[in-house]
Design a protein around this motif. Structure first.
Motif, PDB file in Angstrom:
ATOM      1  N   ARG A  21     -16.890 -17.961  -1.906  1.00  0.00           N
ATOM      2  CA  ARG A  21     -17.648 -16.891  -1.711  1.00  0.00           C
ATOM      3  C   ARG A  21     -17.872 -16.822   0.076  1.00  0.00           C
ATOM      4  N   LEU A  22     -19.044 -17.411  -0.292  1.00  0.00           N
ATOM      5  CA  LEU A  22     -19.732 -17.874   0.911  1.00  0.00           C
ATOM      6  C   LEU A  22     -19.255 -18.254   1.779  1.00  0.00           C
ATOM      7  N   ALA A  23     -18.504 -19.475   1.673  1.00  0.00           N
ATOM      8  CA  ALA A  23     -16.972 -20.037   3.207  1.00  0.00           C
ATOM      9  C   ALA A  23     -17.064 -19.390   3.456  1.00  0.00           C
ATOM     10  N   HIS A  24     -15.632 -18.125   2.130  1.00  0.00           N
ATOM     11  CA  HIS A  24     -15.052 -17.717   2.902  1.00  0.00           C
ATOM     12  C   HIS A  24     -15.132 -16.308   3.999  1.00  0.00           C
ATOM     13  N   ARG A  25     -16.269 -15.912   3.255  1.00  0.00           N
ATOM     14  CA  ARG A  25     -18.062 -15.262   4.040  1.00  0.00           C
ATOM     15  C   ARG A  25     -17.473 -15.675   6.226  1.00  0.00           C
ATOM     16  N   PHE A  26     -17.550 -17.100   5.751  1.00  0.00           N
ATOM     17  CA  PHE A  26     -17.450 -17.390   7.603  1.00  0.00           C
ATOM     18  C   PHE A  26     -16.419 -18.153   7.285  1.00  0.00           C
ATOM     19  N   LYS A  27     -15.267 -17.809   6.528  1.00  0.00           N
ATOM     20  CA  LYS A  27     -13.966 -17.582   7.742  1.00  0.00           C
ATOM     21  C   LYS A  27     -13.544 -19.796   7.604  1.00  0.00           C
ATOM     22  N   PHE A  28     -13.860 -19.987   6.077  1.00  0.00           N
ATOM     23  CA  PHE A  28     -13.427 -21.226   5.529  1.00  0.00           C
ATOM     24  C   PHE A  28     -12.769 -20.396   4.503  1.00  0.00           C
ATOM     25  N   PRO A  29     -11.556 -22.050   4.295  1.00  0.00           N
ATOM     26  CA  PRO A  29     -11.393 -21.570   3.240  1.00  0.00           C
ATOM     27  C   PRO A  29     -11.941 -21.778   1.680  1.00  0.00           C
ATOM     28  N   MET A  30     -11.460 -21.704   0.592  1.00  0.00           N
ATOM     29  CA  MET A  30     -12.951 -20.844  -0.447  1.00  0.00           C
ATOM     30  C   MET A  30     -12.752 -22.324  -1.045  1.00  0.00           C
ATOM     31  N   ILE A  31     -11.888 -23.270  -1.426  1.00  0.00           N
ATOM     32  CA  ILE A  31     -12.543 -24.964  -1.237  1.00  0.00           C
ATOM     33  C   ILE A  31     -13.148 -25.816  -0.708  1.00  0.00           C
ATOM     34  N   THR A  32     -13.841 -25.326   0.655  1.00  0.00           N
ATOM     35  CA  THR A  32     -15.190 -25.989   1.516  1.00  0.00           C
ATOM     36  C   THR A  32     -15.952 -25.569   0.282  1.00  0.00           C
ATOM     37  N   GLY A  33     -16.646 -24.560  -0.064  1.00  0.00           N
ATOM     38  CA  GLY A  33     -17.315 -24.171  -0.402  1.00  0.00           C
ATOM     39  C   GLY A  33     -17.709 -24.702  -1.777  1.00  0.00           C
ATOM     40  N   TYR A  34     -16.035 -24.528  -2.259  1.00  0.00           N
ATOM     41  CA  TYR A  34     -16.507 -25.657  -3.998  1.00  0.00           C
ATOM     42  C   TYR A  34     -16.712 -27.017  -3.887  1.00  0.00           C
ATOM     43  N   ILE A  35     -16.661 -27.597  -2.571  1.00  0.00           N
ATOM     44  CA  ILE A  35     -16.716 -29.075  -1.952  1.00  0.00           C
ATOM     45  C   ILE A  35     -18.072 -29.395  -2.062  1.00  0.00           C
ATOM     46  N   ILE A  36     -18.541 -28.316  -1.893  1.00  0.00           N
ATOM     47  CA  ILE A  36     -20.081 -28.609  -1.050  1.00  0.00           C
ATOM     48  C   ILE A  36     -20.873 -28.725  -1.987  1.00  0.00           C
ATOM     49  N   VAL A  37     -20.548 -27.292  -2.716  1.00  0.00           N
ATOM     50  CA  VAL A  37     -21.224 -27.210  -4.265  1.00  0.00           C
ATOM     51  C   VAL A  37     -21.425 -28.404  -5.181  1.00  0.00           C
ATOM     52  N   GLY A  38     -20.069 -28.464  -5.220  1.00  0.00           N
ATOM     53  CA  GLY A  38     -19.972 -30.566  -6.050  1.00  0.00           C
ATOM     54  C   GLY A  38     -20.639 -31.218  -5.827  1.00  0.00           C
TER      55      GLY A  38
END
Length: 108
Positions: A21-38
């Motif tokens: 959700r945070l990645a999506h808020r910054f106009k990145f694909p949500m998968i980017t946030g998943y990868i960073i968290v992982g």
């Protein structure tokens, strides 16, 4: 460090969702946030989730990758591939030749 598998799954789901959700808020694909968290939760960086807990989740890793591949394949349309045919061929060729050259230079 989290050793319990059930707790590790819960933490990964909740923190992964929030990262997406945070990645999506910054106009990145949500998968980017998943990868960073992982990467952040992994034993390689912050060591929040143990390597043993991650190793025991191998079946979920394969399942998740299968779902991701299926969703990507479902969003492809033949018309859009045909329109981008030249750029796909150029990028594929450049990546293949570039990998060959860089690997050869690294080994030599």
């Amino acid at each position: 460090m989290i050793m319990d598998v059930a707790l590790a799954i819960g933490v990964m789901i909740i923190v992964g969702f929030l990262g997406g959700r945070l990645a999506h808020r910054f106009k990145f694909p949500m998968i980017t946030g998943y990868i960073i968290v992982g990467v952040l939760l992994s034993p390689s960086l912050l060591d929040i989730i143990s390597g043993a807990a991650i190793d025991s989740l191998d079946i979920f890793t394969h399942l998740a990758l299968g779902i991701i591949a299926y969703s990507i394949g479902g969003s492809l349309h033949w018309e859009s591939i045909r329109r981008q045919e030249r750029s796909i061929l150029a990028i594929g060729t450049f990546q293949g030749v570039g990998a060959l050259v860089l690997s050869t230079l690294a080994i030599a």
